[in-house]
Structures are given as structure tokens and as C-alpha cells.
Design an enzyme around this catalytic site. Structure first.
Site, PDB file in Angstrom:
ATOM      1  N   TYR A 127       3.187  -7.042   9.629  1.00 56.90           N
ATOM      2  CA  TYR A 127       3.174  -5.572   9.692  1.00 56.90           C
ATOM      3  C   TYR A 127       3.859  -5.285  10.952  1.00 56.90           C
ATOM      4  O   TYR A 127       3.815  -6.028  11.946  1.00 56.90           O
ATOM      5  CB  TYR A 127       2.163  -4.900   9.445  1.00 56.90           C
ATOM      6  CG  TYR A 127       1.474  -5.053   7.744  1.00 56.90           C
ATOM      7  CD1 TYR A 127       1.877  -4.028   7.089  1.00 56.90           C
ATOM      8  CD2 TYR A 127       0.729  -5.938   7.434  1.00 56.90           C
ATOM      9  CE1 TYR A 127       1.300  -3.928   5.613  1.00 56.90           C
ATOM     10  CE2 TYR A 127       0.283  -5.992   6.085  1.00 56.90           C
ATOM     11  CZ  TYR A 127       0.346  -5.069   5.208  1.00 56.90           C
ATOM     12  OH  TYR A 127       0.050  -4.929   3.953  1.00 56.90           O
ATOM     13  N   ASP A 159       0.786  -1.419   0.112  1.00 57.25           N
ATOM     14  CA  ASP A 159      -0.051   0.088  -0.086  1.00 57.25           C
ATOM     15  C   ASP A 159       0.889   1.236  -0.101  1.00 57.25           C
ATOM     16  O   ASP A 159       2.111   1.173   0.558  1.00 57.25           O
ATOM     17  CB  ASP A 159      -0.928   0.109   1.249  1.00 57.25           C
ATOM     18  CG  ASP A 159      -2.035  -0.966   1.402  1.00 57.25           C
ATOM     19  OD1 ASP A 159      -2.128  -1.546   0.168  1.00 57.25           O
ATOM     20  OD2 ASP A 159      -2.477  -1.430   2.439  1.00 57.25           O
TER      21      ASP A 159
END
Length: 170
Positions: free
Chosen positions: A75, A2
Site C-alpha cells: 500500500y 477496501d
């Protein structure tokens, strides 16, 4: 990945035919992997993508897909509050929060959402895709600089799922 997200050790794949591999190797006696690694590094260093680094190239089975063959993804978010030491070299990847965050309460809340769940409330659903995921790890702690780190690991993440989970913890 992203926009605004930085990746480490991300695996990607490309499909190359025999003709493309032959052009890569050219007149050299290098392997296809060595030739591709050299070419990619040269293009990335010379171009505007100097923050992208290719560490290795390997041939994989034809049915391998970097996105769909992955067993898990992870993440890490870093959040600084007024208690945190702000490392000037990490300001680009450490957003600041006004006031003080309660890392212990965040950790307690994080433990409630681990496991197999429908994460629809934390996702922007995509047509035809499921929002059921297994969240293997959602760990919140302060590091040695009192920066809050949020580590997430799942079989997959829905669109905007990580941001929504972190926002909910905040």
C-alpha cells in the site's frame, strides 16, 4: 480492495468452466484469454466501472487463488500538510492534514514496527484468523512535492491494519 482504497496492479482470479469458456470464444478463432480480455474491457468501458482497467488475462494452475497465493501486498498512503504542494489531479488520493507533520519522527517510529509481530493492537480481528504478520517495509518520506508518502509491504494485512498504522504514525 477496501472502500475508498484504489488499487494498482491488483491480481484477481475467476474460475470458468468449459461451457463458459466456449461461450466467450463463440465463433471467433481467439484464445480464451484474448476473448475474456476483450469482453471484460468492453463491459468495463461501457458500464459505470470506467475506472477499472484489465491489463492482462492468463490461465493459471487450478490451485491458484489470487488472495491466498500472493506472497506479499503493498500500500501507499499520501498525506499533505501545510508544507506540501497540492497537485489538483491527486487531491482524491491525498488527504490533507492541518499543520505540519514530522516526517522524520514518523520514519523513526515506522522502523520500530517492521518485522514479524502480532499486530492485534492495529487490527480489527476476525474470528479464526491470526493477527500475526510480517511487515517487510514501512517507509515514510517526503516526495518532490513535500507530500508525505507512507509505503507498506507485508505478507498480508489484517482488517484495518494499514489505516491504524498510518493513524499511529500521524
Amino acid at each position: 480492495t477496501d472502500s475508498g482504497v484504489h488499487a494498482r496492479r491488483q491480481v484477481v482470479h475467476i474460475d470458468l468452466g468449459d461451457e463458459a469458456i466456449g461461450k466467450l470464444i463463440g465463433q471467433s478463432n481467439r484464445s480464451a484469454e484474448a476473448a475474456l480480455l476483450s469482453r471484460l474491457r468492453g463491459v468495463l468501458i461501457a458500464g459505470e466501472f470506467h475506472d477499472i482497467v484489465v491489463h492482462a488475462v492468463a490461465e493459471v494452475p487450478e490451485d491458484f487463488d489470487a488472495r491466498f497465493s500472493a506472497l506479499w501486498r503493498s500500500y501507499q498512503y499520501r498525506l499533505a500538510d501545510h508544507r506540501s504542494f497540492i497537485d489538483p489531479l491527486l487531491t482524491q488520493v491525498t488527504p490533507r492534514h492541518k499543520g505540519e507533520l514530522d516526517a522524520e519522527a514518523m520514519a523513526e517510529a515506522a522502523s520500530e514496527v517492521q518485522g514479524l509481530h502480532d499486530f492485534l493492537p492495529f487490527c480489527k480481528p476476525r474470528e479464526g484468523a491470526t493477527t500475526i504478520r510480517t511487515l517487510y517495509e514501512l517507509h515514510v518520506a517526503r516526495d518532490h512535492d513535500a507530500v508525505i508518502t507512507i509505503d507498506l509491504r507485508a505478507d498480508a494485512f489484517c482488517h484495518h491494519m494499514v489505516r491504524a498504522l498510518v493513524g499511529g504514525l500521524i
